[in-house]
Design an enzyme around this catalytic site. Structure first.
Site: not given
Length: 376
Positions: A119, A162, A206, A208
């Site tokens: 990422c 993800e 968080r 995502r």
């Protein structure tokens, strides 16, 4: 095509020939390692199969196995992550998935392709170079193409990915559009949604983006991501019951230095990575680089000895400000209590910061199983 078992036999023979290992001694070593207590092995009576790409320390694997999945292949190139993966799942992931020889080891058939592809190329915490992001000779921004290539060849029922929230709006949305179009071109219907871990019984803020893509012939035209859970968790719920080592408490000198830096940055209108969290709230996003550990400090007054110590300059601060431990980071990412952490703190902080929130992956995988008619 070489099967996984054939590859292991070939590797065994190479060891014997290259290092003059005696077959009996090698067998003895194998028996020793097999005797190790491996906590999270796949069950043979599984409901579906999956592969674990860019596996890290197996956050996807834990979630998929919890819903009856059996991992038939894993790939990870980081040696430290491979060691943690082995201690917990009893197998070492194959290496660089960009290499043809690694791809050749993937079994012909499996149901779900899991990929937490890197990422950093899209994260606001990094330089956001996107498709131009190069690291050790590999363009991290284009690793999704490896996912698409493998999906096109093996045709699993589902692709499950993800990534950071920033992927959704990187380059004004053009980056994600390219990724989505690529998956569509190899025969998949794509669904995506940004979810926040704190809404799924995970004590962490968080966000995502989750990508779920189904093979077109399955005719899945709608996919409902899991709704937020009514239960909530906070930092207090994961604090270690026993008092951690004094090394996690900040020195008075370091704490004062952090406060001075923060005041200086705020005076210029900038942020600074130093936050003492309310223990009745959730943690901030765990990150592996920079001042990642200082973004989630807490006050813990259980340490009674504030005398000078050898590992820090000054004395332990009397306010009780400390870093969360690697074990507490693991629980913040919703890893199991008995997850093994075989390496030094530096490695474990990085590995948990780079990982996924297991509970969120587990909730989404339940929905995937429903969509492809798998009983869990």
């Amino acid at each position: 095509m070489m099967k996984d078992s054939d590859a292991k036999l070939t590797k065994r023979q190479e060891l014997i020939e290259k290092f003059s290992f005696e077959d009996s001694k090698l067998s003895g070593a194998e028996k020793f390692f097999k005797a190790k207590e491996i906590p999270f092995t796949s069950k043979k009576d599984s409901s579906f199969t999956f592969i674990d790409l860019f596996a890290g320390i197996g956050g996807f694997r834990l979630a998929m196995q919890a819903n009856g999945g059996h991992c038939v292949f894993s790939s990870e190139w980081d040696d430290a992550a491979k060691q943690t993966y082995y201690e917990n799942y009893g197998e070492v992931p194959f290496g660089d998935i960009t290499k043809d020889e690694t791809k050749a080891l993937i079994p012909e058939h499996f149901d779900v392709l899991c990929a937490g592809f890197p990422c950093q190329a899209f994260s606001i915490a990094g330089k956001r170079k996107g498709f131009d992001d190069d690291y050790k000779g590999i363009c991290r921004g284009t690793l999704f193409l490896e996912v698409a290539e493998i999906a096109e060849k093996h045709k699993p029922a589902c692709i499950f990915c993800e990534n950071v929230k920033g992927l959704a709006n990187h380059d004004h949305g053009r980056t994600f559009k390219i990724i989505k179009n690529t998956f569509e071109k190899v025969g998949y219907t794509v669904f995506e949604k940004v979810l926040n871990s704190k809404d799924y019984v995970v004590p962490q803020n968080r966000e995502r983006i989750y990508i779920v893509a189904f093979r077109n012939d399955l005719n899945i035209n709608n996919f409902d991501f899991p709704a937020p859970c009514p239960q909530k968790k906070c930092i207090n719920d994961i604090i270690e019951k026993s008092i951690p080592s004094s090394k996690y408490w900040l020195s008075d000198v370091y704490l004062e230095t952090l406060r001075r830096h923060k005041a200086r940055h705020e005076a210029k209108g900038n942020g600074f990575g130093f936050v003492i969290r309310d223990r009745n709230d959730v943690a901030g996003t765990l990150v592996c680089g920079g001042m990642g550990r200082e973004r989630n400090l807490i006050i813990d007054n259980r340490l009674s000895n504030y005398a000078p110590v050898t590992h820090i300059k000054g004395s332990i601060n009397k306010e009780g400000v400390r870093k969360l431990t690697p074990h507490e980071w693991s629980l913040i990412q919703s890893f199991p209590e008995n997850f093994k952490m075989p390496l030094a703190d530096t490695h474990m902080y990085k590995q948990f910061g780079n990982s996924v929130s297991v509970k969120v992956i587990e909730k989404i995988s339940e929905k995937i199983c429903e969509a492809i008619h798998v009983e869990i």
